[in-house]
Enzyme design. Sequence first.
Site, PDB file in Angstrom:
ATOM      1  N   GLU A 293       0.822  -1.211   0.000  1.00 15.69           N
ATOM      2  CA  GLU A 293       0.000   0.000   0.000  1.00 15.69           C
ATOM      3  C   GLU A 293       0.855   1.260   0.000  1.00 15.69           C
ATOM      4  O   GLU A 293       0.567   2.225  -0.724  1.00 15.69           O
ATOM      5  CB  GLU A 293      -0.938  -0.003   1.213  1.00 15.69           C
ATOM      6  CG  GLU A 293      -1.987  -1.098   1.211  1.00 15.69           C
ATOM      7  CD  GLU A 293      -2.898  -1.028   0.004  1.00 15.69           C
ATOM      8  OE1 GLU A 293      -3.167   0.095  -0.478  1.00 15.69           O
ATOM      9  OE2 GLU A 293      -3.347  -2.090  -0.473  1.00 15.69           O
ATOM     10  N   ASP A 375       3.477  -4.270  -5.888  1.00 14.45           N
ATOM     11  CA  ASP A 375       3.969  -5.585  -5.453  1.00 14.45           C
ATOM     12  C   ASP A 375       5.490  -5.657  -5.571  1.00 14.45           C
ATOM     13  O   ASP A 375       6.176  -6.162  -4.675  1.00 14.45           O
ATOM     14  CB  ASP A 375       3.335  -6.694  -6.300  1.00 14.45           C
ATOM     15  CG  ASP A 375       1.921  -7.036  -5.856  1.00 14.45           C
ATOM     16  OD1 ASP A 375       1.493  -6.546  -4.797  1.00 14.45           O
ATOM     17  OD2 ASP A 375       1.244  -7.794  -6.579  1.00 14.45           O
TER      18      ASP A 375
END
Length: 459
Positions: A293, A375
Site C-alpha cells: 500500500e 507488489d
Amino acid sequence: MYILEQLARLLDRPLFPWKNVLVGFSLGQFVLEGFLSLRQYKFLQRTTPLRSSKGRSLKRFTIKVRYELDGMTDGLYGQIQNLAFIYGDVLPKIWGLSGLVLARYLPGRFQGEICQTLVFFFGFNILSTILSLPVSYYNTFVLEEKFGFNKQTLKLWITDMLKGQMLGVVLGAPIISAVLKIVQKFDNSFFYYLWLFGVFLQVFAITIYPIVILPLFNKLSPLEPGALKTGVENLAKKLNFPLQELHVIDGSKRSAHSNAYFYGLPWKKHIVIYDTLIEKTEPEEVVAVLGHELGHWSLSHTTKLFGIAQFHMFYIFALFSVFVNNKSLYQSFGFIKEQPIMIGFLLFSDALAPMDAVVKLLMNILSRKFEFQADEFAQNLGYSDKLASSLLKLQIQNLSTMDADPLYASYHYSHPILTERLAALGWKGGKVTSSKEEDSEKPVKAADREFVLLSVKLK
C-alpha cells in the site's frame, strides 16, 4: 468553447430518437456484460484444482466457485428497473410530483428549480433505495450469510441505510444547490467553475470523512503496542511516510472480509487496518500488505490517479455543457416545457455509457499496472514471501477469484488475479503456515492451506 457550441447545435435535432439511442446503449452494455459473465461462468465451472487429494480441499474449492457464481445475479434486475423507468416516464412523473409537493406544502419562498430539484432528488433517492432493498438484502443476508461473511444484524443493516439517507440530505442539499447555482450563473462556461467546485469537494471529503462520516458507521481505535505497530512504524520511517496515526477499524462488525488502507492530506497520513486482517494474518504479513500500500504512495500512484480523476471530471463537465440545453433530449423523455439541469445530467450520464465503458477498461489496465509495481516495491523491501502468503490467505478468506477469464478480468478487475501476482512475485509454492491456524475454529485452517497449494496455478 466554439467546438462545444458547434457540437451542441449538431446534437440538438428535432425529433431525434434519443430515448431509443439511450436504451440501445443500455442494452448494449447489458449484453456485453452478460457475455463476459457467461464466459466467467463457464470458466469457473471448468476450473479445478491441480490435483485432488482430500475431500476438504475440493469442498473448499467448490465453495469458492459457488460464491463467485452466486454473486453474478444483479445485472438483470437493474436492467429491468432501468427500462421500466425509461418507458414508464418515471423521471417526468417524479419531477411533476415534486412541483406539486412544493406548491402544496411549501408555497411562497420555496419555489424555483433548485428547490424542486432537491425535492425530486430526495424522492428519487428514496424510490431507488426501496427498489434496491431486495438485492441489498439478498447480498447481505443470503449470499454473504451463506458463505460465512455477513456479521450484520437486521437492525444494523437498517440503521446503516437510515444513516446513509440522512447523510444524503445533510450533504446532498448544499452540494446540489451549489452545482445548480453555478450552472445557472455562468451559462455555457459553467464547466470551468463546476470543475473547481468538484476539486474543492474532493479535498473537503478527504478532510471531513474520517472525522465526521466514518465514525457514524465504524469505530476507529489506536493500534495497540506490539510487533505489528513496531513493524508498521519502522516501515513508515524507512520510507519517510508522514504517518500521523495507526488505527484498527471494527470491520468484523459487518463482514469477515479483510483490508487495509491509508488516507489523509499529503503531509499527514493515517493507516487503517481491519481487525479481521489482524486476526487472520501474522504481523509480518500485515506489514508486507502495508508495504504494498505504501508502495502506491512512494511511486506517486495516488497522485497520478488523482490527476487523472480531475481530467476525467473536467471533460465530463465540458461534455455536459453540450447536452444541458438539448431540447430534443429532454423532449424524448417527456420534458416538453421544462429543461431541469439535474434531469439533463442524469440523461447525459446514460448517453455517456459507451465512453464510460472504454474509460473503465483503460483505468483497469492502468490500475493493474500500478498493482504490479506496488507488489514489486514490496518485494524490493524484502517482503516477497510474506506478501505472497498474505495474498493467499486473503484470497481464501474472502473467497476471491484466484483465476478468471481474461476478457472478464480485463473489463471488471482493477487488480491482477492472484496467479498473475504470485508469478510476478516469483512465488514457487509451499506451505502457508501461521500459528493462528492451529486453532481449528479459526477461519484459516490446514484444509485451506492445502486448498491453496492445490488450486493456484502459476501462469
